[in-house]
Design an enzyme around this catalytic site. Structure first.
Site, PDB file in Angstrom:
ATOM      1  N   SER A   1      16.174 -44.717  10.577  1.00  0.00           N
ATOM      2  CA  SER A   1      16.639 -44.443  11.991  1.00  0.00           C
ATOM      3  C   SER A   1      17.989 -45.018  11.909  1.00  0.00           C
ATOM      4  O   SER A   1      18.962 -44.288  12.294  1.00  0.00           O
ATOM      5  CB  SER A   1      15.942 -45.442  12.925  1.00  0.00           C
TER       6      SER A   1
ATOM      7  N   ASP B   1      16.443 -38.865  15.719  1.00  0.00           N
ATOM      8  CA  ASP B   1      16.212 -40.376  15.554  1.00  0.00           C
ATOM      9  C   ASP B   1      15.857 -40.862  17.088  1.00  0.00           C
ATOM     10  O   ASP B   1      15.054 -41.482  17.304  1.00  0.00           O
ATOM     11  CB  ASP B   1      17.592 -41.336  15.256  1.00  0.00           C
TER      12      ASP B   1
ATOM     13  N   ARG C   1       8.233 -44.074  18.774  1.00  0.00           N
ATOM     14  CA  ARG C   1       7.818 -45.321  18.031  1.00  0.00           C
ATOM     15  C   ARG C   1       7.698 -46.466  19.068  1.00  0.00           C
ATOM     16  O   ARG C   1       6.766 -47.349  18.971  1.00  0.00           O
ATOM     17  CB  ARG C   1       8.967 -45.720  16.971  1.00  0.00           C
TER      18      ARG C   1
ATOM     19  N   LYS D   1      21.686 -42.581  11.587  1.00  0.00           N
ATOM     20  CA  LYS D   1      22.727 -42.511  12.565  1.00  0.00           C
ATOM     21  C   LYS D   1      24.176 -42.772  12.026  1.00  0.00           C
ATOM     22  O   LYS D   1      25.246 -42.450  12.459  1.00  0.00           O
ATOM     23  CB  LYS D   1      22.452 -43.551  13.601  1.00  0.00           C
TER      24      LYS D   1
HETATM   25  N1  URA Z   1      18.060 -50.318  15.190  1.00  0.00           N
HETATM   26  C1  URA Z   1      17.828 -48.886  14.971  1.00  0.00           C
HETATM   27  O1  URA Z   1      18.842 -48.193  15.272  1.00  0.00           O
HETATM   28  N2  URA Z   1      16.685 -48.470  14.810  1.00  0.00           N
HETATM   29  C2  URA Z   1      15.380 -49.048  14.472  1.00  0.00           C
HETATM   30  O2  URA Z   1      14.345 -48.381  14.274  1.00  0.00           O
HETATM   31  C3  URA Z   1      15.465 -50.173  14.724  1.00  0.00           C
HETATM   32  C4  URA Z   1      16.999 -50.974  14.927  1.00  0.00           C
END
Ligand code: URA
Length: 424
Positions: A179, A157, A164, A183
């Site tokens: 993403s 990520d 990104r 997590k």
């Molecule tokens: N929060 C995240 O953890 N990832 C994203 O891509 C956008 C918001």
């Protein structure tokens, strides 16, 4: 890789095994950043379908370790990013004080939105890089922890997010969902509450898109065996009064000590905290438990214990103060506050913190719909006063009060829309 990029560019859906190969290959250095950047742009333009989003999430989870649940009923909470959004700083210790453990993995600031980790770093000594074992032990011993995923949890990520950010491909529904959920799965909490922001200051201003993101977050979490609840909350203007890392810590302290509670911030905190207790298996009267934890000082004590466990200096509270240069930004005319540009204020606060330190930022003194007279304070700037004209320009004042907006737009659980307000 060239063929995968071309297929995605042409609108095809890529197979799960291919997503895994790409994410693993990028981690191992066999797939170049340039190739992944091109693929991300194709994803941004074409979108990801449900199967692709799930496959990408799985590949990202598998790029690192997955924590065992730090405690049987512990919960995690995630906001998609807002301005003046001190909610995590408040609800994490508050829910822990009611007996439900909170294991929260957090991210840094994204663009104009504030990151919980950056706010925690305003507390001198605090370490947000907890190894998974230390994170889990703190959740068990103290009842709560807020930490960065670090290199062992969903490291793909961080790699993909950095690309990104550089390639203007952040606000893509499938990429955002993968993403966030990667997590959360790696963090190990069995239940998750998502706060999906809606409005001009959010990743997705549009209600339909925010709802689709919430649906995707809930569905994806379920695919990984997690119980998830999501709701959409307003981010058309900053949520709380404070915007800035240290100022938001001070706002959270004032809230937890019962000294000062902004009504919009309280509206979201109360809702999230109650849902976190519910999905965490709390059986009693949630509202009463939350009020008792705040009134009895247990919520603030838990905040202090969490910070101490993460290395805060004993005198951190005495050392954290608003920047000494305070400049009031006043209304130039009478009328009604018709809009407050959350993106502009978020960007200004970020610049101020970077330049003048963690005590810098803004305090917003009015809300959309408030009647103002010339000279009425709209906001106070802490730090470089040169940005005061930009702050003033973020407030629009008109002759008529604007239509009221709800604070909560929708909520859903296990993919079911429970209620929706079609007011946007
Ligand atoms: N929060 C995240 O953890 N990832 C994203 O891509 C956008 C918001």
């Amino acid at each position: 890789m060239r063929r995968a990029i071309a297929r995605k560019r042409d609108g095809e859906s890529l197979e799960p095994a291919l997503w895994s190969e790409i994410v693993a290959g990028h981690g191992a250095g066999h797939v170049a950043d340039a190739e992944v950047a091109a693929l991300l742009m194709a994803c941004f333009v074409r979108g990801l379908d449900g199967a692709e989003t799930e496959a990408l999430t799985r590949a990202m989870v598998e790029s690192g370790e997955t924590n065992a649940p730090p405690a049987p009923n512990c919960v995690d909470k995630h906001s998609t990013g807002g301005v003046g959004d001190a909610v995590s700083l408040i609800v994490v210790p508050l829910v822990a004080a009611c007996g439900v453990r909170v294991a929260k993995l957090s991210g840094g600031a994204l663009g104009h939105t504030g990151g919980t980790l950056d706010k925690l770093r305003a507390v001198e000594g605090v370490d947000v890089h907890l190894a998974p074992e230390r994170f889990a032990a703190q959740v068990r011993d103290v009842g709560c922890a807020i930490a960065a995923p670090g290199p062992r949890l969903a490291p793909a990520d961080a790699r993909l997010y950095a690309l990104r950010d550089r390639t203007a491909t952040v606000a893509s529904l499938g990429l955002v969902a993968a993403s966030i959920v990667s997590k959360k799965i790696a963090g190990g909490a069995p239940a998750i509450v998502f706060d999906v922001k809606v409005g001009g200051g959010a990743l997705f201003a549009d209600l339909a898109q925010a709802r689709a993101l919430a649906e995707s977050l809930v569905r994806l979490s379920a695919a990984f065996g997690r119980h998830a609840y999501a709701f959409g909350s307003d981010m058309e203007e900053p949520l709380g009064g404070a915007v800035g890392t240290g100022l938001e810590i001070l706002e959270a302290c004032a809230y937890l000590r019962g000294e000062r509670r902004d009504s919009r911030l309280a509206g979201v905190c109360e809702r999230i905290a109650a849902e976190m207790l519910r999905v965490g298996g709390f059986a009693g009267d949630a509202r009463r438990a939350l009020e008792t934890a705040l009134a009895g000082g247990e919520a603030f004590a838990r905040f202090e214990r969490m910070l101490a466990a993460q290395g805060a200096r004993a005198d951190w509270a005495a050392r954290l103060a608003p920047h000494r240069t305070a400049t009031s930004v006043a209304a130039a005319r009478s009328g009604y506050v018709c809009g407050i540009d959350a993106v502009a204020l978020g960007e200004i606060a970020r610049e101020l913190c970077e330049r003048d330190g963690s005590g810098a930022g803004l305090r917003v003194a009015v809300r959309t719909g408030d009647a103002v007279a010339p000279g009425r304070t709209l906001a106070t700037v802490f730090g470089d006063r040169a940005c005061a004209p930009r702050v003033a320009a973020a407030f629009s004042i008109g002759d008529e009060p604007p239509p009221e907006r709800p604070l909560i737009y929708f909520e859903m659980e296990a993919g079911e829309l429970r209620s929706t307000l079609e007011t946007r």
